[in-house]
Design a protein around this motif. Sequence first.
Motif, PDB file in Angstrom:
ATOM      1  N   GLY A 312       0.778  -1.223   0.000  1.00 38.09           N
ATOM      2  CA  GLY A 312       0.000   0.000   0.000  1.00 38.09           C
ATOM      3  C   GLY A 312       0.810   1.273   0.000  1.00 38.09           C
ATOM      4  N   GLY A 313       2.118   1.200  -0.261  1.00 38.34           N
ATOM      5  CA  GLY A 313       2.977   2.386  -0.210  1.00 38.34           C
ATOM      6  C   GLY A 313       3.544   2.669   1.162  1.00 38.34           C
ATOM      7  N   ARG A 314       3.246   1.798   2.151  1.00 36.70           N
ATOM      8  CA  ARG A 314       3.778   2.001   3.498  1.00 36.70           C
ATOM      9  C   ARG A 314       5.253   1.627   3.543  1.00 36.70           C
ATOM     10  NH1 ARG A 314      -1.140  -0.240   3.852  1.00 36.70           N
ATOM     11  NH2 ARG A 314      -0.270  -2.356   3.985  1.00 36.70           N
ATOM     12  N   ALA A 315       6.013   2.390   4.333  1.00 33.59           N
ATOM     13  CA  ALA A 315       7.454   2.163   4.445  1.00 33.59           C
ATOM     14  C   ALA A 315       7.753   1.167   5.554  1.00 33.59           C
ATOM     15  CB  ALA A 315       8.166   3.484   4.745  1.00 33.59           C
ATOM     16  N   VAL A 316       8.732   0.312   5.333  1.00 36.14           N
ATOM     17  CA  VAL A 316       9.308  -0.478   6.429  1.00 36.14           C
ATOM     18  C   VAL A 316      10.163   0.480   7.254  1.00 36.14           C
ATOM     19  CG1 VAL A 316      10.859  -2.357   7.050  1.00 36.14           C
ATOM     20  CG2 VAL A 316       9.306  -2.615   5.091  1.00 36.14           C
ATOM     21  N   TYR A 335      18.917  -0.853   4.408  1.00 37.73           N
ATOM     22  CA  TYR A 335      19.369  -0.264   3.153  1.00 37.73           C
ATOM     23  C   TYR A 335      18.146  -0.045   2.288  1.00 37.73           C
ATOM     24  CZ  TYR A 335      21.523   0.446  -1.377  1.00 37.73           C
ATOM     25  OH  TYR A 335      21.873   0.981  -2.583  1.00 37.73           O
ATOM     26  N   THR A 336      17.898   1.209   1.902  1.00 41.41           N
ATOM     27  CA  THR A 336      16.723   1.550   1.115  1.00 41.41           C
ATOM     28  C   THR A 336      17.063   2.651   0.140  1.00 41.41           C
ATOM     29  OG1 THR A 336      14.445   2.391   1.223  1.00 41.41           O
ATOM     30  CG2 THR A 336      15.972   3.180   2.907  1.00 41.41           C
ATOM     31  N   MET A 337      16.224   2.812  -0.868  1.00 41.26           N
ATOM     32  CA  MET A 337      16.492   3.834  -1.881  1.00 41.26           C
ATOM     33  C   MET A 337      15.836   5.169  -1.542  1.00 41.26           C
ATOM     34  SD  MET A 337      13.965   2.493  -4.936  1.00 41.26           S
ATOM     35  CE  MET A 337      14.392   3.852  -6.010  1.00 41.26           C
ATOM     36  N   HIS A 338      15.003   5.222  -0.512  1.00 40.52           N
ATOM     37  CA  HIS A 338      14.289   6.458  -0.175  1.00 40.52           C
ATOM     38  C   HIS A 338      15.010   7.163   0.972  1.00 40.52           C
ATOM     39  CE1 HIS A 338      10.832   5.654  -2.751  1.00 40.52           C
ATOM     40  NE2 HIS A 338      10.953   4.399  -2.376  1.00 40.52           N
ATOM     41  N   ALA A 339      15.801   8.165   0.641  1.00 39.06           N
ATOM     42  CA  ALA A 339      16.560   8.864   1.680  1.00 39.06           C
ATOM     43  C   ALA A 339      16.785  10.315   1.302  1.00 39.06           C
ATOM     44  CB  ALA A 339      17.907   8.170   1.894  1.00 39.06           C
ATOM     45  N   ALA A 353       7.193  10.954   3.656  1.00 39.49           N
ATOM     46  CA  ALA A 353       6.034  11.461   2.928  1.00 39.49           C
ATOM     47  C   ALA A 353       5.806  10.710   1.625  1.00 39.49           C
ATOM     48  CB  ALA A 353       6.206  12.956   2.634  1.00 39.49           C
ATOM     49  N   ALA A 354       6.848  10.085   1.097  1.00 43.51           N
ATOM     50  CA  ALA A 354       6.747   9.417  -0.203  1.00 43.51           C
ATOM     51  C   ALA A 354       6.140   8.030  -0.056  1.00 43.51           C
ATOM     52  CB  ALA A 354       8.133   9.312  -0.835  1.00 43.51           C
ATOM     53  N   LYS A 355       5.344   7.643  -1.049  1.00 42.35           N
ATOM     54  CA  LYS A 355       4.917   6.244  -1.112  1.00 42.35           C
ATOM     55  C   LYS A 355       6.143   5.394  -1.435  1.00 42.35           C
ATOM     56  CE  LYS A 355       0.034   6.792  -2.442  1.00 42.35           C
ATOM     57  NZ  LYS A 355      -0.609   5.891  -1.474  1.00 42.35           N
ATOM     58  N   GLN A 356       6.268   4.281  -0.765  1.00 43.45           N
ATOM     59  CA  GLN A 356       7.487   3.486  -0.903  1.00 43.45           C
ATOM     60  C   GLN A 356       7.122   2.078  -1.374  1.00 43.45           C
ATOM     61  OE1 GLN A 356      10.351   4.155   2.235  1.00 43.45           O
ATOM     62  NE2 GLN A 356       9.473   6.150   2.691  1.00 43.45           N
ATOM     63  N   ARG A 379      11.697  -9.448  13.045  1.00 40.20           N
ATOM     64  CA  ARG A 379      10.345  -8.944  12.812  1.00 40.20           C
ATOM     65  C   ARG A 379      10.456  -7.530  12.273  1.00 40.20           C
ATOM     66  NH1 ARG A 379       8.189  -8.202  19.100  1.00 40.20           N
ATOM     67  NH2 ARG A 379       9.461  -6.365  19.631  1.00 40.20           N
ATOM     68  N   ALA A 380       9.629  -7.233  11.289  1.00 34.97           N
ATOM     69  CA  ALA A 380       9.614  -5.914  10.657  1.00 34.97           C
ATOM     70  C   ALA A 380       8.384  -5.134  11.091  1.00 34.97           C
ATOM     71  CB  ALA A 380       9.647  -6.069   9.136  1.00 34.97           C
ATOM     72  N   TRP A 381       8.534  -3.815  11.077  1.00 38.77           N
ATOM     73  CA  TRP A 381       7.437  -2.880  11.353  1.00 38.77           C
ATOM     74  C   TRP A 381       7.305  -1.947  10.161  1.00 38.77           C
ATOM     75  CZ3 TRP A 381       5.240  -1.964  16.523  1.00 38.77           C
ATOM     76  CH2 TRP A 381       5.768  -2.808  17.508  1.00 38.77           C
ATOM     77  N   ASP A 382       6.082  -1.440   9.923  1.00 39.78           N
ATOM     78  CA  ASP A 382       5.928  -0.439   8.867  1.00 39.78           C
ATOM     79  C   ASP A 382       5.370   0.866   9.419  1.00 39.78           C
ATOM     80  OD1 ASP A 382       3.099  -0.566   8.966  1.00 39.78           O
ATOM     81  OD2 ASP A 382       2.951  -1.892   7.246  1.00 39.78           O
ATOM     82  N   SER A 383       5.283   1.857   8.529  1.00 38.58           N
ATOM     83  CA  SER A 383       4.894   3.210   8.947  1.00 38.58           C
ATOM     84  C   SER A 383       3.429   3.301   9.352  1.00 38.58           C
ATOM     85  CB  SER A 383       5.189   4.203   7.821  1.00 38.58           C
ATOM     86  OG  SER A 383       4.575   3.802   6.602  1.00 38.58           O
TER      87      SER A 383
END
Length: 419
Positions: A312-316, A335-339, A353-356, A379-383
Motif C-alpha cells: 500500500g505504499g507504506r514504508a518499512v 538499506y533503502t532507496m528512499h533517503a 512522505a513518499a509512497k514506498q 520482525r519488521a514494522w511499517d509506517s
Amino acid sequence: MSPTAQASKNSSSTADAYADEPWSDRTLSNYIVRAEHPFNAEVRLDKLVEDFVTPTDKHFRRNHGPIPNIDGSEWTMSVEIGCKAAPAKSSTKTIRLEDLVSLRQFEVVAVLECAGNRRDGLKAIKPVNGVIWGPGTASNSRWGGCRLRDVLVSAGVPANLCDPFYETPRHVEFAAYGEASDDVHYASSISLEWVMNPLNMVLVAMEMNGKPLCRDHGYPARIVAPGLIGARWVKWLKYIRVQDEESDNFYQKRDYKILPPMANSGNCEEFWPQFPALMELNIQGVICRPTAEERLCVDKPYLVRGYALSGGGRAVDRVEISLDDGKTWDLASLYTMHAKGKESDNQCQRDWAAKQWSWVLWSYRIDSVPANCSSIACRAWDSGGNKQPSAAVWNYRGVMNNAVFRVQPQITSSTNSRL
C-alpha cells in the motif's frame, strides 16, 4: 478409455502444452524449482540478498499455465469501457505496442511478492492448497512503461477524479493471453480508484531492469501494481476492461483470499463469496543468511542479512533482531532507496512522505555469537504501525503468512563461519 490410456493421453497433452517453454531464459542454479509444469521457482535465499534491485535471472517465477510465445510486432490488446451505470462512456479501443510507447514513460522500483510466500510455514501447521513455497517468492526489480491511468484516459475514462463517473465504485479487469490451469485464462481486477491515482504508479510495463520483458515475466506487456499482491500483476495482457463489478475469474473469486480457520477443501465453496479478494501486501521480514544448514562459530562475528517489505505504499521503518527467542530485540541496519541528506554526515533520513514501493535489505552484526544462540528471529514494522505477528495464522489457501521469521542455525566451535 481405460484409466491407463487416459493417464497417457493427459501426460501427452501436458507435454504438448509445455513444449515451447523459455528454458534458455531460466538460470536454474539461482532457483529452487517447485514445479516444472507450470514452471514455478523461488530464488535461493543467499542469491536473493546479493542485489537491492533484483536481476531478471534472480527474480522468482510464478505461472498458472504454459508460457505464451507472443510476437510483439503482431500483439494487440483491447481496452474496453463497459459500465452499465454509464453507458455513454462505453467504448473499445485496440492498443499496440507503439501506442503504449507513445505515451509518457515512467519507471518504478517495486517489490513483487507472491501471496503464497512462506506457505511452507502454514503447511507445517496443517495441509494447505497451493504450491508449497518457502520465503523466496519476493523480488525487487525496476519496471518501465506507461501509467495504466494514461491508457484508460486515452480510451475515454475521465481524467478528473471529481467527475461524476467516479461516484460509483468501479473496477479494472486484466486478462492474459494463454491457458490457465483453473479457468479459460488468467484474469484479475483492482479498483478503478486505485488505478487512477497517479501516485500509485500502476503501470502497463514493457520493460524490466531496462530491457524488454522476457516471456516468463509477461512479454510484451504486463500490469505492474506496486504495493499489491503478485496475483494482481497480470502478464501477457489480452484486454483491460473497466466494469461495474470485480472480475469473476477463478483467481479473483475463488483464490487468493484469507478464509476463516474452519474452511477446508470440503466446505470452502460456501466461504469464497463471503470474503474479499486480497489486495495490499502485508508487513513481511525474512532472514536470508544464515540458513538453517549454515554453521555459526561461537565467539566469532557474523553478519545476519535479509529483506523486509510492506504494501500500500507504506514504508518499512525498522527491522528488529532477537538472539534469545524474542525476550529482547535490537535494531538492524536498513538499506533503502528512499533517503534525504548526506550519508557521509550521518544525516541520511528516510522520506516518510513518499509512497514506498521497493523492499528494504537489512543487516545485523553479531559481534560474538553466543554459545546458547538456539535461534535468530526477525520482525519488521511499517509506517502504519503494523508488525509481524509472533505466530502464523493458518488459512486453507495458505496465503499471507508473515509470522516472525526464525532460523535455527548450527552453532559450532569450529571456524567455519561467514562474516
